[in-house]
Design a protein around this motif. Structure first.
Motif, PDB file in Angstrom:
ATOM      1  N   ILE A  86       1.022  -1.178   0.192  1.00 44.98           N
ATOM      2  CA  ILE A  86       0.009   0.216   0.004  1.00 44.98           C
ATOM      3  C   ILE A  86       0.912   1.185  -0.090  1.00 44.98           C
ATOM      4  CG2 ILE A  86      -1.877  -1.165   1.087  1.00 44.98           C
ATOM      5  CD1 ILE A  86      -1.136   0.257   3.788  1.00 44.98           C
ATOM      6  N   ARG A  87       0.508   2.299  -0.667  1.00 41.54           N
ATOM      7  CA  ARG A  87       1.337   3.495  -0.993  1.00 41.54           C
ATOM      8  C   ARG A  87       1.849   3.926   0.462  1.00 41.54           C
ATOM      9  NH1 ARG A  87       0.902   9.018  -1.716  1.00 41.54           N
ATOM     10  NH2 ARG A  87      -1.120   9.226  -0.755  1.00 41.54           N
ATOM     11  N   THR A  88       0.944   4.093   1.282  1.00 47.52           N
ATOM     12  CA  THR A  88       1.167   5.043   2.659  1.00 47.52           C
ATOM     13  C   THR A  88       2.244   4.273   3.693  1.00 47.52           C
ATOM     14  OG1 THR A  88      -0.695   4.430   3.531  1.00 47.52           O
ATOM     15  CG2 THR A  88      -0.544   6.396   2.455  1.00 47.52           C
ATOM     16  N   GLU A  89       2.477   2.853   3.589  1.00 52.60           N
ATOM     17  CA  GLU A  89       3.338   2.063   4.635  1.00 52.60           C
ATOM     18  C   GLU A  89       4.149   1.232   4.111  1.00 52.60           C
ATOM     19  OE1 GLU A  89       0.375  -0.093   6.855  1.00 52.60           O
ATOM     20  OE2 GLU A  89      -0.821   1.966   7.308  1.00 52.60           O
ATOM     21  N   TRP A  90       5.617   1.577   4.127  1.00 53.07           N
ATOM     22  CA  TRP A  90       6.605   0.710   3.431  1.00 53.07           C
ATOM     23  C   TRP A  90       6.621  -0.759   3.808  1.00 53.07           C
ATOM     24  CZ3 TRP A  90       9.864  -1.391   6.723  1.00 53.07           C
ATOM     25  CH2 TRP A  90      10.198  -0.827   8.045  1.00 53.07           C
ATOM     26  N   TRP A  91       6.073  -0.956   5.175  1.00 51.77           N
ATOM     27  CA  TRP A  91       6.222  -2.158   5.729  1.00 51.77           C
ATOM     28  C   TRP A  91       5.023  -3.261   5.651  1.00 51.77           C
ATOM     29  CZ3 TRP A  91       5.578   2.433   8.243  1.00 51.77           C
ATOM     30  CH2 TRP A  91       4.137   3.009   8.624  1.00 51.77           C
ATOM     31  N   HIS A  92       4.150  -2.869   5.212  1.00 52.48           N
ATOM     32  CA  HIS A  92       2.619  -3.492   4.999  1.00 52.48           C
ATOM     33  C   HIS A  92       2.662  -4.420   3.596  1.00 52.48           C
ATOM     34  CE1 HIS A  92      -1.544  -4.503   5.981  1.00 52.48           C
ATOM     35  NE2 HIS A  92      -1.342  -4.445   4.599  1.00 52.48           N
ATOM     36  N   TYR A  93       2.299  -5.341   3.607  1.00 51.79           N
ATOM     37  CA  TYR A  93       2.404  -6.274   2.433  1.00 51.79           C
ATOM     38  C   TYR A  93       1.071  -7.485   2.673  1.00 51.79           C
ATOM     39  CZ  TYR A  93       6.472  -4.445   0.667  1.00 51.79           C
ATOM     40  OH  TYR A  93       7.207  -3.514   0.290  1.00 51.79           O
ATOM     41  N   ASN A  94       0.191  -7.307   1.445  1.00 49.88           N
ATOM     42  CA  ASN A  94      -0.832  -8.218   1.475  1.00 49.88           C
ATOM     43  C   ASN A  94      -0.776  -9.249   0.390  1.00 49.88           C
ATOM     44  OD1 ASN A  94      -2.527  -6.517   3.170  1.00 49.88           O
ATOM     45  ND2 ASN A  94      -2.773  -5.270   1.473  1.00 49.88           N
ATOM     46  N   LEU A  95      -1.224 -10.513   0.616  1.00 55.23           N
ATOM     47  CA  LEU A  95      -1.061 -11.242  -0.239  1.00 55.23           C
ATOM     48  C   LEU A  95      -2.443 -11.635  -1.383  1.00 55.23           C
ATOM     49  CD1 LEU A  95       0.663 -14.199  -1.368  1.00 55.23           C
ATOM     50  CD2 LEU A  95      -1.147 -15.466   0.193  1.00 55.23           C
ATOM     51  N   ALA A  96      -2.121 -11.524  -2.558  1.00 53.91           N
ATOM     52  CA  ALA A  96      -3.195 -11.152  -3.210  1.00 53.91           C
ATOM     53  C   ALA A  96      -4.149 -12.427  -3.189  1.00 53.91           C
ATOM     54  CB  ALA A  96      -2.681 -10.954  -4.813  1.00 53.91           C
ATOM     55  N   ALA A  97      -3.605 -13.677  -2.976  1.00 54.24           N
ATOM     56  CA  ALA A  97      -4.407 -14.590  -3.093  1.00 54.24           C
ATOM     57  C   ALA A  97      -5.504 -14.804  -1.876  1.00 54.24           C
ATOM     58  CB  ALA A  97      -3.624 -15.951  -3.236  1.00 54.24           C
ATOM     59  N   ALA A  98      -5.070 -13.934  -0.875  1.00 53.93           N
ATOM     60  CA  ALA A  98      -6.017 -13.958   0.277  1.00 53.93           C
ATOM     61  C   ALA A  98      -7.019 -12.859   0.233  1.00 53.93           C
ATOM     62  CB  ALA A  98      -4.907 -13.882   1.631  1.00 53.93           C
ATOM     63  N   SER A  99      -7.090 -12.156  -0.665  1.00 58.30           N
ATOM     64  CA  SER A  99      -8.034 -11.060  -0.783  1.00 58.30           C
ATOM     65  C   SER A  99      -9.346 -11.322  -0.561  1.00 58.30           C
ATOM     66  CB  SER A  99      -7.916 -10.185  -1.867  1.00 58.30           C
ATOM     67  OG  SER A  99      -6.544  -9.767  -2.052  1.00 58.30           O
ATOM     68  N   ASN A 100      -9.956 -12.604  -0.949  1.00 55.15           N
ATOM     69  CA  ASN A 100     -11.192 -12.716  -0.826  1.00 55.15           C
ATOM     70  C   ASN A 100     -11.534 -14.041   0.290  1.00 55.15           C
ATOM     71  OD1 ASN A 100     -11.967 -11.446  -3.259  1.00 55.15           O
ATOM     72  ND2 ASN A 100     -11.265 -12.870  -4.532  1.00 55.15           N
ATOM     73  N   ASP A 101     -10.374 -14.157   1.215  1.00 56.43           N
ATOM     74  CA  ASP A 101     -10.717 -14.976   2.405  1.00 56.43           C
ATOM     75  C   ASP A 101     -11.681 -14.061   3.394  1.00 56.43           C
ATOM     76  OD1 ASP A 101      -9.385 -17.085   1.270  1.00 56.43           O
ATOM     77  OD2 ASP A 101      -7.570 -16.263   2.274  1.00 56.43           O
ATOM     78  N   LYS A 102     -12.250 -15.006   4.352  1.00 57.41           N
ATOM     79  CA  LYS A 102     -13.144 -14.562   5.087  1.00 57.41           C
ATOM     80  C   LYS A 102     -12.406 -13.773   6.395  1.00 57.41           C
ATOM     81  CE  LYS A 102     -16.896 -17.425   4.464  1.00 57.41           C
ATOM     82  NZ  LYS A 102     -17.864 -18.511   4.940  1.00 57.41           N
ATOM     83  N   VAL A 103     -12.793 -12.805   7.059  1.00 58.56           N
ATOM     84  CA  VAL A 103     -12.454 -12.281   8.173  1.00 58.56           C
ATOM     85  C   VAL A 103     -12.797 -13.117   9.284  1.00 58.56           C
ATOM     86  CG1 VAL A 103     -12.812 -10.406  10.110  1.00 58.56           C
ATOM     87  CG2 VAL A 103     -12.523  -9.753   7.648  1.00 58.56           C
ATOM     88  N   VAL A 104     -11.716 -13.533  10.281  1.00 55.86           N
ATOM     89  CA  VAL A 104     -12.182 -14.562  11.220  1.00 55.86           C
ATOM     90  C   VAL A 104     -11.451 -14.229  12.474  1.00 55.86           C
ATOM     91  CG1 VAL A 104     -12.000 -16.615   9.583  1.00 55.86           C
ATOM     92  CG2 VAL A 104      -9.835 -15.819  10.512  1.00 55.86           C
ATOM     93  N   ASP A 105     -11.913 -14.673  13.340  1.00 55.50           N
ATOM     94  CA  ASP A 105     -11.377 -14.525  14.925  1.00 55.50           C
ATOM     95  C   ASP A 105     -10.649 -15.815  15.735  1.00 55.50           C
ATOM     96  OD1 ASP A 105     -11.194 -12.517  16.879  1.00 55.50           O
ATOM     97  OD2 ASP A 105     -12.914 -13.516  17.903  1.00 55.50           O
ATOM     98  N   PHE A 106      -9.915 -16.484  14.755  1.00 57.76           N
ATOM     99  CA  PHE A 106      -9.140 -17.623  15.607  1.00 57.76           C
ATOM    100  C   PHE A 106      -8.186 -17.071  16.396  1.00 57.76           C
ATOM    101  CE2 PHE A 106      -4.920 -19.053  14.852  1.00 57.76           C
ATOM    102  CZ  PHE A 106      -4.924 -20.347  15.603  1.00 57.76           C
TER     103      PHE A 106
END
Length: 241
Positions: free
Chosen positions: A216-236
């Protein structure tokens, strides 16, 4: 008479010399025995058993795993398990780095690429239970800094990580700002920085993108796996010792 005296003196000297030699030999023998006894009685130092790493083969891509069980090549500084973060509050009960299996696979491959170049990944945050997202939102209810827990973030899906690089010996690599610095100096498109910092950020970004992550443009440390974008939000939630 003189001959008898000479014989007597000779015998006496031989006896004295023999006794001294015998005493020296006995002393040497005693030292050898003492060393042997000490060596045999001294407690033997046991080597710490090597931690046997698990294999990701055969696991469902959406399952959650503790990353340290599958690789010992990462470094951890999980800030939200401490008060050393922008919230100034500890929101995790204990420090653990969990991700989805597919995220773990991509991270291990990316780290292997970094290792060849003399670096390794250090984690600030990994999977984040949605209940923790609610804690963070309660402290800082600002979507500019914390994702609204009703919608959640990819951190809550097990597909996002906050990372930096360190050397193979664990020495800090200068990225220009600390983790969770909210300002233009942390932006990827801010080129008004020393060349070595720009080079470090470029290496991190290009390597992570090569293995399926996007930034993401504003945080040099943050990375998202593209393949996980459509996974569900969970509370494990993981267990703490």
């Amino acid at each position: 008479m003189k001959k008898n005296v000479r014989v007597f003196l000779t015998i006496t000297l031989l006896l004295v010399f023999g006794c001294r030699q015998s005493t020296k030999e006995e002393g040497k023998t005693r030292q050898v025995l003492e060393k042997s006894i000490y060596r045999d009685s001294a407690p033997k130092q046991k080597k710490a058993p090597a931690v046997k790493l698990k294999s990701l083969a055969g696991l469902r891509d959406t399952a959650f795993v503790r990353l340290a069980d599958y690789s010992d090549q990462f470094v951890y500084d999980l800030r939200y398990a401490t008060t050393n973060n922008f919230l100034k509050a500890q929101v995790y009960d204990c420090a653990e780095c969990y991700t989805r299996v597919k995220t773990a696979k991509a991270l291990i491959k990316a780290n292997e690429a970094f290792l060849k170049k003399g670096y390794r990944i250090k984690f600030f945050d990994c999977y984040r239970p949605n209940s923790v997202q609610y804690k963070m939102w309660k402290i800082v209810p600002n979507p500019q800094y914390v994702a609204n827990p009703k919608k959640g973030s990819i951190h809550n899906k097990g597909g996002a990580v906050d990372i930096t690089l360190v050397t193979l010996e664990g020495k800090k690599v200068d990225m220009g700002t600390d983790f969770d610095f909210f300002g233009k100096k942390a932006y990827h498109d801010n080129l008004d920085l020393p060349q070595d910092i720009l080079d470090h950020r470029k290496l991190l970004k290009e390597t992570m993108e090569e293995y399926g992550f996007w930034s993401i443009r504003t945080e040099w440390w943050h990375y998202n796996l593209a393949a996980a974008s459509n996974d569900k939000v969970v509370d494990f939630k993981w267990k703490c010792d």
